[in-house]
Design an enzyme around this catalytic site. Structure first.
Site, PDB file in Angstrom:
ATOM      1  N   ALA A  10       1.043  -1.255  -0.136  1.00 20.47           N
ATOM      2  CA  ALA A  10      -0.011  -0.311   0.144  1.00 20.47           C
ATOM      3  C   ALA A  10       0.710   1.567  -0.226  1.00 20.47           C
ATOM      4  O   ALA A  10       1.828   1.760   0.832  1.00 20.47           O
ATOM      5  CB  ALA A  10      -0.959  -0.220   1.222  1.00 20.47           C
ATOM      6  N   ARG A  11       0.723   2.349  -1.340  1.00 18.25           N
ATOM      7  CA  ARG A  11       1.176   3.179  -0.763  1.00 18.25           C
ATOM      8  C   ARG A  11       2.942   3.615  -1.534  1.00 18.25           C
ATOM      9  O   ARG A  11       4.018   4.321  -0.795  1.00 18.25           O
ATOM     10  CB  ARG A  11       0.803   3.821   0.268  1.00 18.25           C
ATOM     11  CG  ARG A  11      -0.374   4.383   0.441  1.00 18.25           C
ATOM     12  CD  ARG A  11      -0.452   5.827  -0.426  1.00 18.25           C
ATOM     13  NE  ARG A  11      -2.338   5.903   0.220  1.00 18.25           N
ATOM     14  CZ  ARG A  11      -2.744   6.951  -0.167  1.00 18.25           C
ATOM     15  NH1 ARG A  11      -2.032   8.270  -1.154  1.00 18.25           N
ATOM     16  NH2 ARG A  11      -4.248   7.301   0.115  1.00 18.25           N
ATOM     17  N   SER A  12       2.676   2.476  -1.954  1.00 17.60           N
ATOM     18  CA  SER A  12       4.347   2.020  -2.197  1.00 17.60           C
ATOM     19  C   SER A  12       4.897   2.949  -3.434  1.00 17.60           C
ATOM     20  O   SER A  12       5.593   3.116  -4.411  1.00 17.60           O
ATOM     21  CB  SER A  12       4.705   0.627  -2.630  1.00 17.60           C
ATOM     22  OG  SER A  12       3.968  -0.036  -4.164  1.00 17.60           O
ATOM     23  N   HIS A  49      -6.492   9.305  -7.038  1.00 25.00           N
ATOM     24  CA  HIS A  49      -5.526   9.390  -7.829  1.00 25.00           C
ATOM     25  C   HIS A  49      -5.980   9.728  -9.481  1.00 25.00           C
ATOM     26  O   HIS A  49      -5.119  10.424  -9.775  1.00 25.00           O
ATOM     27  CB  HIS A  49      -5.974   7.558  -8.132  1.00 25.00           C
ATOM     28  CG  HIS A  49      -5.279   6.831  -7.032  1.00 25.00           C
ATOM     29  ND1 HIS A  49      -3.821   6.300  -7.286  1.00 25.00           N
ATOM     30  CD2 HIS A  49      -5.423   6.116  -5.678  1.00 25.00           C
ATOM     31  CE1 HIS A  49      -3.467   5.473  -6.736  1.00 25.00           C
ATOM     32  NE2 HIS A  49      -4.374   5.304  -5.189  1.00 25.00           N
ATOM     33  N   ASP A  79      -6.314  -0.385 -12.751  1.00 20.91           N
ATOM     34  CA  ASP A  79      -5.779   0.008 -11.590  1.00 20.91           C
ATOM     35  C   ASP A  79      -7.342   0.056 -10.170  1.00 20.91           C
ATOM     36  O   ASP A  79      -7.419   0.623  -9.731  1.00 20.91           O
ATOM     37  CB  ASP A  79      -4.752   1.743 -10.695  1.00 20.91           C
ATOM     38  CG  ASP A  79      -4.479   1.963  -9.723  1.00 20.91           C
ATOM     39  OD1 ASP A  79      -4.824   0.356  -8.785  1.00 20.91           O
ATOM     40  OD2 ASP A  79      -4.050   2.529 -10.109  1.00 20.91           O
TER      41      ASP A  79
END
Lengths: 164, 164, 164
Positions: A10-12, A49, A79
């Site tokens: 997550a959130r990488s 996003h 996505d």
């Protein structure tokens, strides 16, 4: 199969990295959003996003059927695979046959498809049986996609390692 | 130490990758299963793994004692370190001395040993104290094994990165 | 920015690896501990880390303000970003502006700074909303630090991969 699989936590920074792979191709590009805005938190995440992406993107919402949105000549970003899987499981759809249909649709395309997926299997075994099933299905789905993808990337803090 | 450590998340394809490393050596091969079939979910998981392996494998169930099953001339696959650790903790065994005995047994072997382990430390800190202890012990165990292994691999979606 | 970011799961050996990067520079070195000893488990963990480090280290406890401890000519190790983030969130501080102040302080230094951070986003989505927020903030913080760091490492079982 002209397909790149981009995995990460997550959130990488995996979505942003995946976007850069798609926009390296001539536009316009198709963004296939699998997330459903079922609450405010999710709506905020989707909007954030969307506003990060620039112009040149056509967004298609596709929570369950990924075959139709792949019938186009443009480069596509999906996505993400893990939200799609969540929707399949909540719908009680057959994950294995949905995965086969996705793979067939990917094989029929000649333009680039980039798929983003969350790594969800590197924490403690979840106590919740549905979470365990989801974790297993996500791992199997990513293995199947990786086997046919021409590249597999693992993203940490915005930087990508080539796994394949 | 003729030992390879294969780490990865749940359903990352680490067991299959580890099997391919073992079967690259002349057979027969010994499969050391540390998982206990304490419920139907676990039994299904064990059976699925067993049916995926081909012929040429001798399976030994070893939930706690890994020293005896390592006393053989064949290449060995230990699957997996994290279920073994779970069993040690549930037995209230001393993890540090069990790890020392495992390392001694590995040093005494000349044939290849491949150990599979789950990465469990890359999620949110668990609320449950036992889960936190398990996560710590797993990390320390893998660091100790890695220090002596001649190769350490990290598997994502079926593809392996060489860490060492 | 003369800065190295070292990421990894719990008990992956990231702190020890980060220490070796700092001690490769001439000493003395400053160790900036962000953890608060709010219970016995945490106190034991902090003491264990401290006793593992050798002489030559000056330890500064800095749960919230990282700017002052960075105003020194020595190489600095900040351990870790995720405990610092936890403290900011519990204090209801503004994470974005605290991150900006940290980045400014890092840019002003010429000596090496090594930052250690926990990868927390590779497990199942947490059910707890605060845990989800923490996971998001940690990922964003690490992306920001990584963008400006001259090196980003990902540690598994004591061995580091160069991401950047």
């Amino acid at each position: 199969m002209n397909c790149i699989l981009v995995l990460g936590g997550a959130r990488s920074g995996k979505s942003r990295h995946a976007e850069s792979l798609v926009t390296a191709e001539p536009g316009p590009w198709r963004y296939v959003a699998t997330g459903r805005a079922w609450d405010d938190e999710m709506r905020l995440r989707i909007d954030a996003h969307r506003s990060q992406r620039g112009t040149g993107w056509n967004t298609v919402e596709a929570p369950v059927d990924l075959v139709s949105p792949l019938q186009c000549p443009e480069p596509v970003l999906i996505d993400c695979t893990t939200l799609w899987l969540t929707n399949l499981i909540l719908n009680e759809d057959d994950v294995a046959s949905a995965t086969d249909r996705l793979l067939e649709a990917l094989f029929r395309r000649s333009a680039l498809t980039v798929l983003v997926g969350n790594e969800v299997g590197s924490g403690i075994v979840p106590e919740n049986a549905l979470a365990r099933r989801f974790r297993d299905e996500a791992g199997l789905l990513h293995q199947k996609l990786a086997r046919h993808a021409r590249r597999v990337l693992f993203v940490v803090a915005g930087y990508a390692l080539d796994m394949k």
